[in-house]
Design an enzyme around this catalytic site. Structure first.
Site, PDB file in Angstrom:
ATOM      1  CG  HIS A 111      -7.651 -10.023   6.510  1.00  0.00           C
ATOM      2  ND1 HIS A 111      -6.650  -9.213   6.015  1.00  0.00           N
ATOM      3  CD2 HIS A 111      -8.068  -9.429   7.654  1.00  0.00           C
ATOM      4  CE1 HIS A 111      -6.481  -8.178   6.814  1.00  0.00           C
ATOM      5  NE2 HIS A 111      -7.318  -8.286   7.818  1.00  0.00           N
ATOM      6  CG  HIS A 143       1.105  -3.273   9.393  1.00  0.00           C
ATOM      7  ND1 HIS A 143      -0.037  -2.853   8.763  1.00  0.00           N
ATOM      8  CD2 HIS A 143       0.866  -4.551   9.773  1.00  0.00           C
ATOM      9  CE1 HIS A 143      -0.921  -3.822   8.749  1.00  0.00           C
ATOM     10  NE2 HIS A 143      -0.405  -4.859   9.356  1.00  0.00           N
ATOM     11  CE  LYS A 153      -2.377  -0.889   3.720  1.00  0.00           C
ATOM     12  NZ  LYS A 153      -3.413  -0.782   4.755  1.00  0.00           N
TER      13      LYS A 153
END
Length: 345
Positions: A286, A312, A217
């Site tokens: 997930h 993250h 991301k």
């Protein structure tokens, strides 16, 4: 609510944290009470729900980095929150269906405004798959597999290398591909979008170690070393299991097209059918990401290393991917680091 604010997205995306976006949005909502467009009580409900979103998502997380999977995790976490207004709520009864629906509407309005204002490129609510029924029904169930369940799934994936031909043509045999999918999900914990976007060229070897360059991301990349067993299955798949087509995608359908994210659950379910029923439990892609985080952290792997594996930006986000394990506290206290070895005289 949000559609009345900004109707033209700025040329450049403004990468706000969740907390910054929430502050701006709540200020906007409260300003509407002065014009009579919104009652003060309704504005405070929105403000309270947005504050809950910040707490569940992590105030330092970047709003544009949140995906549909993250929204699903937030909705499920909210559903599990005790509701003190309900009988038994303080004991973990969870939120009512109406509260869950209201919370979803509140954060949906925020993301709609964020899309128009240029705070996010894509509204993650459009990729959310958790329904109201699931938000209530999933409360009692763990998302991470236990060690025995995870090892059963991994063992079944490894065994696919030895599955007999069963009369299929070589280009229709997907066992090695299925093994690679399950092993990468269960040991590396990528987002399913990262998995299906992977290309053959993203896997490389450096100093004898096989790496996966994952495009995550926010345009961030991370190089994650693969366990030797997983690297061996990957090599077998590339050598004799992947169709010889021009498409650069790592994972292909038997027709030679890039695998879609919706196909991944079918692969997991197919491998699960090979697991001993006593060690079998249904799980989503997930859920396997939760499994990776849970067991790496339970095995005392450095938290920052786990953060980097999962992709993250903030350590605080790991809390959403960490499930409690049965007997974990007892094991930790038996192996207390301050009580190892002989005491000083």
């Amino acid at each position: 609510m949000a559609e009345e604010v900004a109707r033209v997205r700025p040329a450049e995306l403004e990468r706000l944290t969740v907390a910054e976006a929430a502050d701006r949005y709540v200020e906007l909502v409260r300003a509407r009470t002065s014009t009579g467009a919104l009652s003060s009580s309704t504005a405070e409900v929105y403000a309270r729900d947005v504050a809950t979103l910040v707490a569940l998502a992590g105030e330092r997380a970047v709003l544009d980095d949140l995906t549909g999977e993250d929204v699903d995790a937030i909705l499920l976490a909210f559903a599990r929150k005790p509701d003190g207004r309900r009988a038994g709520g303080a004991d973990g009864g969870g939120q009512s269906a109406s509260s869950q629906a209201r919370f979803r509407r509140s954060i949906s309005a925020l993301f709609k405004h964020a899309t128009l204002a240029g705070w996010v490129q894509v509204n993650p609510m459009t990729a959310s798959t958790v329904t109201a029924k699931q938000r209530g029904g999933l409360r009692p169930e763990r998302r991470a597999l236990t060690r025995e369940q995870a090892q059963g799934l991994i063992g079944a994936a490894r065994a696919l290398q030895e599955v007999p031909e069963e009369g299929k043509r070589r280009d229709q045999r997907m066992e090695l591909r299925d093994a690679v999918i399950v092993l990468l999900l269960a040991t590396v914990g990528p987002r399913v979008s990262e998995l299906v976007r992977a290309n053959v060229e993203d896997f490389f070897t450096n100093d004898g170690v096989r790496y996966w360059r994952i495009f995550g991301k926010g345009g961030r990349t991370r190089d994650v070393p693969l366990p030797d067993d997983v690297a061996a299955v990957l090599q077998a798949y590339l050598a004799r299991g992947r169709a010889a087509v021009q498409d650069k995608a790592l994972l292909l359908s038997w027709r030679g097209r890039r695998l879609a994210r919706g196909d991944v659950q079918g692969v997991i379910d197919r491998v699960l059918r090979r697991v001993d029923p006593e060690r079998r439990r249904s799980v989503t892609p997930h859920g396997l990401r939760h499994t990776t985080a849970t067991h790496l952290l339970a095995d005392a792997v450095d938290m920052d290393a786990v953060r980097r594996v999962l992709g993250h930006s903030d350590l605080s986000t790991l809390g959403r991917y960490r499930d409690d394990l049965p007997g974990e506290l007892e094991v930790a206290m038996r192996a207390h680091p301050l009580l190892r070895g002989k005491p000083d005289a």
